[in-house]
Each structure stands twice: as structure tokens, then as C-alpha cells.
Design a protein around this motif. Structure first.
Motif, mmCIF file in Angstrom:
data_model
loop_
_atom_site.group_PDB
_atom_site.id
_atom_site.type_symbol
_atom_site.label_atom_id
_atom_site.label_comp_id
_atom_site.label_asym_id
_atom_site.label_seq_id
_atom_site.Cartn_x
_atom_site.Cartn_y
_atom_site.Cartn_z
ATOM 1 N N LYS A 144 14.910 -1.837 133.348
ATOM 2 C CA LYS A 144 14.915 -2.922 132.378
ATOM 3 C C LYS A 144 15.738 -2.589 131.070
ATOM 4 C CE LYS A 144 11.212 -6.248 132.377
ATOM 5 N NZ LYS A 144 9.917 -6.671 131.969
ATOM 6 N N ASN A 145 15.521 -1.349 130.882
ATOM 7 C CA ASN A 145 16.225 -0.993 129.593
ATOM 8 C C ASN A 145 17.794 -1.090 129.823
ATOM 9 O OD1 ASN A 145 14.058 -0.242 128.069
ATOM 10 N ND2 ASN A 145 13.906 1.782 129.170
ATOM 11 N N TRP A 146 18.332 -1.129 130.985
ATOM 12 C CA TRP A 146 19.709 -0.979 131.344
ATOM 13 C C TRP A 146 20.323 -2.373 130.628
ATOM 14 C CZ3 TRP A 146 23.333 -4.317 133.486
ATOM 15 C CH2 TRP A 146 24.884 -3.638 133.718
ATOM 16 N N LYS A 147 19.535 -3.636 130.989
ATOM 17 C CA LYS A 147 20.056 -4.699 130.326
ATOM 18 C C LYS A 147 20.007 -4.674 128.811
ATOM 19 C CE LYS A 147 19.902 -9.783 131.252
ATOM 20 N NZ LYS A 147 19.023 -10.577 132.011
ATOM 21 N N ARG A 148 18.901 -4.330 128.429
ATOM 22 C CA ARG A 148 18.808 -4.254 127.003
ATOM 23 C C ARG A 148 20.146 -3.231 126.335
ATOM 24 N NH1 ARG A 148 12.616 -2.629 126.718
ATOM 25 N NH2 ARG A 148 11.993 -4.447 127.539
ATOM 26 N N LEU A 149 20.161 -2.405 126.990
ATOM 27 C CA LEU A 149 21.324 -1.369 126.168
ATOM 28 C C LEU A 149 22.690 -2.200 126.282
ATOM 29 C CD1 LEU A 149 22.263 1.456 125.623
ATOM 30 C CD2 LEU A 149 22.649 1.944 127.872
ATOM 31 N N HIS A 150 22.854 -2.863 127.541
ATOM 32 C CA HIS A 150 24.240 -3.402 127.646
ATOM 33 C C HIS A 150 24.274 -4.856 126.986
ATOM 34 C CE1 HIS A 150 26.251 -0.810 130.628
ATOM 35 N NE2 HIS A 150 25.294 -0.363 130.839
ATOM 36 N N GLN A 151 23.115 -5.357 126.458
ATOM 37 C CA GLN A 151 23.347 -6.508 125.471
ATOM 38 C C GLN A 151 23.920 -6.043 124.183
ATOM 39 O OE1 GLN A 151 19.455 -8.007 125.966
ATOM 40 N NE2 GLN A 151 20.173 -9.760 127.292
ATOM 41 N N LEU A 152 23.907 -4.789 123.950
ATOM 42 C CA LEU A 152 24.673 -4.440 122.686
ATOM 43 C C LEU A 152 26.129 -4.946 122.719
ATOM 44 C CD1 LEU A 152 24.436 -0.490 122.008
ATOM 45 C CD2 LEU A 152 23.958 -2.177 120.489
ATOM 46 N N VAL A 153 26.532 -5.287 123.633
ATOM 47 C CA VAL A 153 28.071 -5.770 123.609
ATOM 48 C C VAL A 153 27.926 -7.113 122.948
ATOM 49 C CG1 VAL A 153 28.105 -7.148 125.895
ATOM 50 C CG2 VAL A 153 30.141 -5.878 125.030
ATOM 51 N N TYR A 154 27.102 -7.776 122.842
ATOM 52 C CA TYR A 154 27.105 -8.919 121.943
ATOM 53 C C TYR A 154 27.236 -8.586 120.561
ATOM 54 C CZ TYR A 154 24.558 -10.761 126.097
ATOM 55 O OH TYR A 154 24.270 -11.173 127.289
ATOM 56 N N PHE A 155 26.659 -7.529 120.008
ATOM 57 C CA PHE A 155 26.743 -7.027 118.818
ATOM 58 C C PHE A 155 28.339 -6.192 118.672
ATOM 59 C CE2 PHE A 155 26.186 -3.285 115.805
ATOM 60 C CZ PHE A 155 26.085 -3.993 114.711
ATOM 61 N N ILE A 156 28.634 -5.605 119.533
ATOM 62 C CA ILE A 156 30.161 -4.727 119.554
ATOM 63 C C ILE A 156 31.164 -5.798 119.397
ATOM 64 C CG2 ILE A 156 31.556 -3.187 120.745
ATOM 65 C CD1 ILE A 156 29.031 -1.799 122.087
ATOM 66 N N ALA A 157 31.085 -6.993 120.153
ATOM 67 C CA ALA A 157 32.194 -7.837 120.198
ATOM 68 C C ALA A 157 32.614 -8.307 118.836
ATOM 69 C CB ALA A 157 32.146 -8.723 121.077
ATOM 70 N N PRO A 158 31.745 -8.871 118.089
ATOM 71 C CA PRO A 158 31.724 -9.405 116.771
ATOM 72 C C PRO A 158 32.459 -8.199 115.752
ATOM 73 C CG PRO A 158 29.608 -10.256 117.487
ATOM 74 C CD PRO A 158 30.317 -9.342 118.436
ATOM 75 N N LEU A 159 32.019 -7.103 115.917
ATOM 76 C CA LEU A 159 32.314 -5.806 115.152
ATOM 77 C C LEU A 159 33.672 -5.528 115.595
ATOM 78 C CD1 LEU A 159 30.287 -4.282 113.316
ATOM 79 C CD2 LEU A 159 30.006 -2.490 115.313
ATOM 80 N N VAL A 160 34.176 -5.806 116.597
ATOM 81 C CA VAL A 160 35.577 -5.351 117.037
ATOM 82 C C VAL A 160 36.555 -6.361 116.360
ATOM 83 C CG1 VAL A 160 37.377 -5.366 118.834
ATOM 84 C CG2 VAL A 160 35.198 -4.093 119.160
ATOM 85 N N ILE A 161 36.122 -7.758 116.282
ATOM 86 C CA ILE A 161 36.665 -8.839 115.462
ATOM 87 C C ILE A 161 36.961 -8.572 114.060
ATOM 88 C CG2 ILE A 161 36.445 -11.267 114.810
ATOM 89 C CD1 ILE A 161 37.352 -10.834 117.559
ATOM 90 N N LEU A 162 35.852 -8.010 113.518
ATOM 91 C CA LEU A 162 35.782 -7.547 112.165
ATOM 92 C C LEU A 162 36.733 -6.534 111.823
ATOM 93 C CD1 LEU A 162 34.159 -8.381 109.469
ATOM 94 C CD2 LEU A 162 32.750 -6.280 109.979
ATOM 95 N N HIS A 163 37.003 -5.718 112.591
ATOM 96 C CA HIS A 163 37.965 -4.424 112.728
ATOM 97 C C HIS A 163 39.207 -4.740 112.771
ATOM 98 C CE1 HIS A 163 39.832 -0.730 113.928
ATOM 99 N NE2 HIS A 163 40.328 -1.373 115.180
ATOM 100 N N TYR A 164 39.535 -5.990 113.703
ATOM 101 C CA TYR A 164 40.875 -6.216 113.941
ATOM 102 C C TYR A 164 41.277 -7.303 112.649
ATOM 103 C CZ TYR A 164 44.379 -8.956 116.510
ATOM 104 O OH TYR A 164 45.731 -9.282 116.996
ATOM 105 N N ALA A 165 40.181 -8.294 112.236
ATOM 106 C CA ALA A 165 40.487 -9.060 111.027
ATOM 107 C C ALA A 165 40.948 -8.205 109.922
ATOM 108 C CB ALA A 165 39.558 -9.964 110.843
ATOM 109 N N TRP A 166 40.203 -7.178 109.498
ATOM 110 C CA TRP A 166 40.160 -6.470 108.316
ATOM 111 C C TRP A 166 41.598 -5.465 108.359
ATOM 112 C CZ3 TRP A 166 34.578 -4.150 107.124
ATOM 113 C CH2 TRP A 166 34.075 -5.116 106.111
ATOM 114 N N SER A 167 42.216 -5.259 109.626
ATOM 115 C CA SER A 167 43.479 -4.386 109.444
ATOM 116 C C SER A 167 44.426 -5.361 109.355
ATOM 117 C CB SER A 167 43.549 -3.888 111.149
ATOM 118 O OG SER A 167 43.986 -4.883 111.717
ATOM 119 N N LYS A 168 44.327 -6.462 108.961
ATOM 120 C CA LYS A 168 45.457 -7.610 108.968
ATOM 121 C C LYS A 168 45.184 -7.892 107.246
ATOM 122 C CE LYS A 168 46.827 -8.719 113.159
ATOM 123 N NZ LYS A 168 48.214 -8.618 113.579
ATOM 124 N N LYS A 169 46.577 -8.249 106.816
ATOM 125 C CA LYS A 169 46.784 -8.742 105.432
ATOM 126 C C LYS A 169 46.198 -9.986 105.324
ATOM 127 C CE LYS A 169 51.276 -7.112 104.794
ATOM 128 N NZ LYS A 169 52.338 -7.155 103.984
#
Lengths: 227, 317
Positions: A144-169
Motif C-alpha cells: 500500500k505504501n508504494w502508492k502513497r510514496l508515488h503520490q509524492l509526484v503531485y507535490f513534485i510537479a508543482p515544485l518543478v514549475i516553481l523551479h522553472y518559473a523562478w529561473s525566468k525573468k
């Protein structure tokens, strides 16, 4: 040849070709000398963008399967996710080696001074356990924990957007500056995440492809009437 | 041209601390050693690439006063940060190909006794351009050495006689949606505008550039006429100027109105000031593989440090 096509589905072939296309293009352009006068930056930015694109595609699999009752994308999720991780690894290696020449004290200083790199590093670190536990053996072991672990991606994806947006002027929160690309990526991710809210997911699932085609036909009807 | 600049004592607080300066050397040593040879080879062709359709490409073996070679004509004309055309640096040259640079006038007014609109050709006659080899440091942490031709802004400002109320100079770029496709983007408060304090504008280093490598300034580099303020980040050096105005109040600038906490009015090159998002400690010189340390005031401290005596450079960034 026939055997090749019976073994791999068109979607599979498309995914593999698309995933490698960025590396292929970078190599071709580097050899042709059309990679701008700042090639390291090109390498860095394009591998980063491809990592994000593949991550977005991996998030698209579930909603597509739900809406179109087409199960194959679910099977390709892992491939897409692993390719996304591969590009993230290349992106990170280019950053520490090619860009910063493995000058660790400078890298440490840069990370602390540039929150967008800190955010990028964090998303990379969070993505790592997902990549390593993406195989069936880990799926079984974690249960069961596998699914829980992989749901982390719902948090990672917005984090990556923040990384991308902040790297731009510019400022993505005020919709000012060079924000179109990160904003569009962010919007798509938001839609894919909203599709995962249980209530919305249920109504999407009850929406059959037949209904969808009927709806489309009804909308096209007035147009077909006029000569 | 070095005889023009008188040497000014630099305050001890503005001199790079020895430890930073030494670590910079260590870093550069390490950077050179560590760069992977395979990718180095892969990158090499693009560094020397020339545009295919260009005629004879001007070349120069000149260096800046620190001994660094000028960048090639193709480096300078194919890698342009010019959002009025595109946010993609490589697309600017082709998008600016048909940009009309003649006729072109610059309106000089505001708090002056003799406001006047000058044609670029008048300016060239009045103030014959001279070559100035300057480093250009972009806020994105890349840099070039560029052989500009231009004249000192102070000459033009003296000609229009600023009044005693004039404290600042405001500059404005042409806004022409037909010719500049990037300006259709709603995410920027066009037109591009920039500003300098009057004493910065009167400094001998500050020029209006009209040429590059002995030729007319190409449109993608801000032609026909642009500002060059070499001790400030590149975005201060506004391109395609149509208006210069003397004001009593500090003028709004495009980037500081988008993100005031990130882009200050002064924008002096300073490795010691933490930008909220960008590190300014090091930079990549275009054409080089490893990074190099960034110099305070982009290496022009002798000529400009006195302008900021008594100012806190971390607050006035």
C-alpha cells in the motif's frame, strides 16, 4: 520488422522516439554548430524542459485512461516517469559539471543564493526514490505504501514549475515578464491534478467515450447544416 | 582611451575581500580541470560557428584593458537578449532583419534649456563616434567583450543644457508592434524604459553606441542607437532609443516595475549583492567553457566607485 511491430505498440515506439529526440537534436545541433554561442546553457535548459515535459506526460496517463477507457497509457506511465528522471539526472550533471565545473564551494554558494536551484534540487531528490522504487519488485514489497510514496509526484510537479518559473525573468504570480512557458506547463499540471480529485474523477469515469462523440457531433451539427 | 579616465581611490569596503578573490582562483583552476573533454568537443563547433548568410564577417584581435579578447561578430550578433523581438536569444537576429533603422530620430527633452529632436545622422556629425571596447555582463550571468563605436552621452546632455532641477535621465525604446513581435505580449509594461542618475549619465564611460566592429549597429544589438553603461547589468543599457528625458524624480524602469525586489534602479554589477534568485558570484564569458569570477562594477571600479560613496550597495542594488 513485422515481429518488431507486433512486440511494441505504436504508443510505445512513439514514447521512446520522443524521449530520445531531445538528446538526438542536441547532439546534431552541437555537431552542426547551431547550438547558439552559449551551448552549455542550451544543454542545461533543453534537458530540463524535456524532463518536465516527460513528467507532465506521465501525469497525463491516468486522466487519459479514465476519460477514453483506454488502458494502455497506464502501462506506459513508468517509462515516461523514468525518462523524466533520466533527463533530470542529465540536467543536474550538466549543472554541476559542465556549467559549474565541479567547483563545489561555488555550487554550494550558488544554491544558497538562488532559491530556484534549491527548489530544483529538492524536486530532484524527491524524484529519486520514486525512480528507484518504480520496479515491480518494489511495488510488491511496499504494498500500500508504494502508492502513497508515488503520490509524492503531485507535490513534485508543482515544485518543478516553481523551479522553472523562478529561473525566468519575471514574476509568475503577477503574470509579468517571461512567464508564458512555465505558466502553460503549470496550467496543464493543474488540470491533471484536478482530474485526480475523487469526485471529479468519478464523474469523468462515468462519462463514456460514446457520450463524448455524441456531444461532439451535436456541437458540429449546426455547422454541417449550413452549405 | 584610458587617458580619459582619472583614477579614483576605491573605498576599502568595495575591494573584493582577499579570501573571495583567492577562492575565485581556486574555482577557476578546478573548473578548467574538471570540465569533461567529451562534451567540450561536442560544444566546440558551435563556439566558432559563423552565420551562413553573412558576407565578410568583421574580425578583430583586440582585447579589453584586462587583456581579454573581444567576442566574435557572430557571437555578438546572434545571441541577443531583446524581448521586444523574442525571449529566444537566437531568434532575435532573424526577427530584426527587416527592422527599419533609418530614418531615426531621438527626442531629447524634459528639464533642459534647449530641447531638440536629433536625427541619428546629426548626432554622428556633432559627436564623432570613437571605439570603446567594453565588457558586457548580463544579469543572467553570461558576459561578452564588445567593440562598440559611440560617443559620450555627456556630450549630448551638455548640448541640451540640463536645468538645475534635472537629477535623472530617462530613456525610452521604440514601441512598434508591427516591427517588434515580442511587444504583443501582454505580460510586459511596454515600452521598455530605463534610467540613470545624472552623474552616472555624465560619467565618461557612459556612451550612446551607434556602431559595432566598425559597422552600423545591427538592429538585433539595439541599432541604430543604444545606451552602453558597462559597469551595470546589461538590461540597463537600453536599445533602440527614441526618447531621452531629464527628470527631477527617479524614473520607473521596466524590470524594476515588474519585480522591484529583484531589479533595482542601480543594477551595478556586484558579485557581493545577493539577488533573490540569481547568484552573481560568477559568470560565463561567451566562447569560454569554464566560469570566471564576476568583478565588482564589472571591473570599472576605478572610474565609477566614487559615484556611490557613502551608499549602501546592498540596499541600493
Amino acid at each position: 520488422m513485422k515481429r518488431f511491430f507486433s512486440r511494441y505498440s505504436p504508443l510505445q515506439i512513439a514514447i521512446h522516439l520522443y524521449a530520445w529526440s531531445t538528446i538526438a537534436r542536441l547532439i546534431i545541433e552541437a555537431v552542426m554548430g547551431t547550438l547558439s554561442v552559449n551551448p552549455i546553457q542550451e544543454f542545461e535548459q533543453r534537458t530540463g524542459r524535456q524532463a518536465l515535459t516527460l513528467l507532465v506526460l506521465s501525469l497525463a496517463c491516468t486522466p487519459i485512461s479514465t476519460i477514453f477507457k483506454w488502458t494502455e497509457p497506464i502501462k506506459r506511465r513508468r517509462t515516461l516517469g523514468l525518462y523524466a528522471f533520466m533527463y533530470a539526472v542529465i540536467h543536474a550533471i550538466i549543472f554541476v559539471d559542465l556549467d559549474y565545473g565541479l567547483a563545489w564551494s561555488l555550487i554550494a554558494k550558488t544554491i544558497l543564493q538562488k532559491p530556484y536551484i534549491l527548489v530544483g534540487m529538492l524536486s530532484f531528490l524527491l524524484l529519486t526514490p520514486l525512480a528507484f522504487t518504480s520496479f515491480d519488485i518494489w511495488k510488491r514489497r511496499l504494498g500500500k505504501n508504494w502508492k502513497r510514496l508515488h503520490q509524492l509526484v503531485y507535490f513534485i510537479a508543482p515544485l518543478v514549475i516553481l523551479h522553472y518559473a523562478w529561473s525566468k525573468k519575471g514574476n509568475i504570480f503577477l503574470l509579468q515578464g517571461d512567464i508564458v512557458r512555465p505558466f502553460v506547463y503549470g496550467l496543464i499540471i493543474a488540470v491533471f491534478l484536478i482530474f485526480r480529485i475523487p469526485a471529479i474523477r468519478k464523474s469523468l469515469a462515468s462519462f463514456s467515450p460514446r457520450q463524448l462523440t455524441l456531444l461532439l457531433k451535436r456541437n458540429q451539427h449546426p455547422k454541417a447544416d449550413t452549405p | 582611451m584610458s587617458h580619459l579616465y582619472k583614477s579614483v581611490p576605491v573605498r576599502s569596503s568595495e575591494i573584493t575581500p582577499k579570501q573571495v578573490y583567492l577562492s575565485r582562483r581556486d574555482f577557476m583552476k578546478a573548473a578548467t580541470l574538471a570540465t569533461s573533454a567529451a562534451l567540450l568537443a561536442a560544444c566546440a563547433p558551435s563556439v566558432t560557428a559563423q552565420p551562413q548568410d553573412a558576407g565578410p564577417v568583421p574580425t578583430s584581435n583586440a582585447t579589453d584593458e584586462l587583456g581579454d579578447m573581444v567576442n566574435t561578430y557572430s557571437d555578438i550578433t546572434t545571441y541577443n537578449n531583446y524581448y521586444e523581438f523574442s525571449t529566444d536569444k537566437q531568434s532575435v537576429a532573424s526577427l530584426a532583419k527587416d527592422f527599419k533603422t533609418t530614418p531615426w530620430t531621438v527626442e531629447v527633452g524634459g528639464l533642459v534649456n534647449k530641447p531638440k529632436t536629433y536625427g541619428v545622422e546629426d548626432l554622428l556629425k556633432l559627436f564623432p563616434p570613437e571605439e570603446r571596447i567594453y565588457r558586457l555582463r548580463c544579469v543572467e550571468a553570461w558576459s561578452m567583450v564588445i567593440p562598440w563605436e559611440g560617443f559620450m552621452l555627456s556630450k549630448l546632455l551638455k548640448a541640451v543644457e540640463p536645468t538645475s532641477d534635472a537629477k535623472y535621465v530617462r530613456f525610452e525604446t521604440l514601441l512598434d508592434k508591427k516591427q517588434m513581435p515580442g511587444t504583443s505580449s501582454p505580460f510586459y509594461p511596454w515600452p521598455y524604459q530605463e534610467g540613470l542618475r545624472l552623474d552616472e549619465a555624465m560619467n565618461d564611460l557612459t556612451i550612446l553606441a551607434t556602431g559595432l566592429y566598425g559597422e552600423d549597429l545591427p538592429a538585433q544589438d539595439g541599432g541604430p542607437i543604444r545606451l552602453v553603461v558597462p559597469w551595470k547589468y546589461g538590461f540597463k543599457s537600453i536599445k533602440a532609443i527614441i526618447k531621452i528625458e531629464l527628470t527631477s524624480e527617479q524614473p520607473a524602469t521596466m524590470w524594476s516595475s515588474i519585480a522591484p525586489n529583484e531589479y533595482g534602479f542601480y543594477a551595478n554589477v556586484n558579485p557581493g549583492v545577493d539577488h533573490p534568485r540569481w547568484s552573481q558570484v560568477s559568470e560565463r564569458r561567451i566562447g569560454e567553457i569554464s566560469r570566471r569570477g564576476t568583478l565588482l562594477f564589472n571591473g570599472y571600479g576605478d572610474q565609477v566607485a566614487h559615484l556611490y560613496d557613502g551608499m549602501d550597495l546592498t540596499k541600493n542594488y
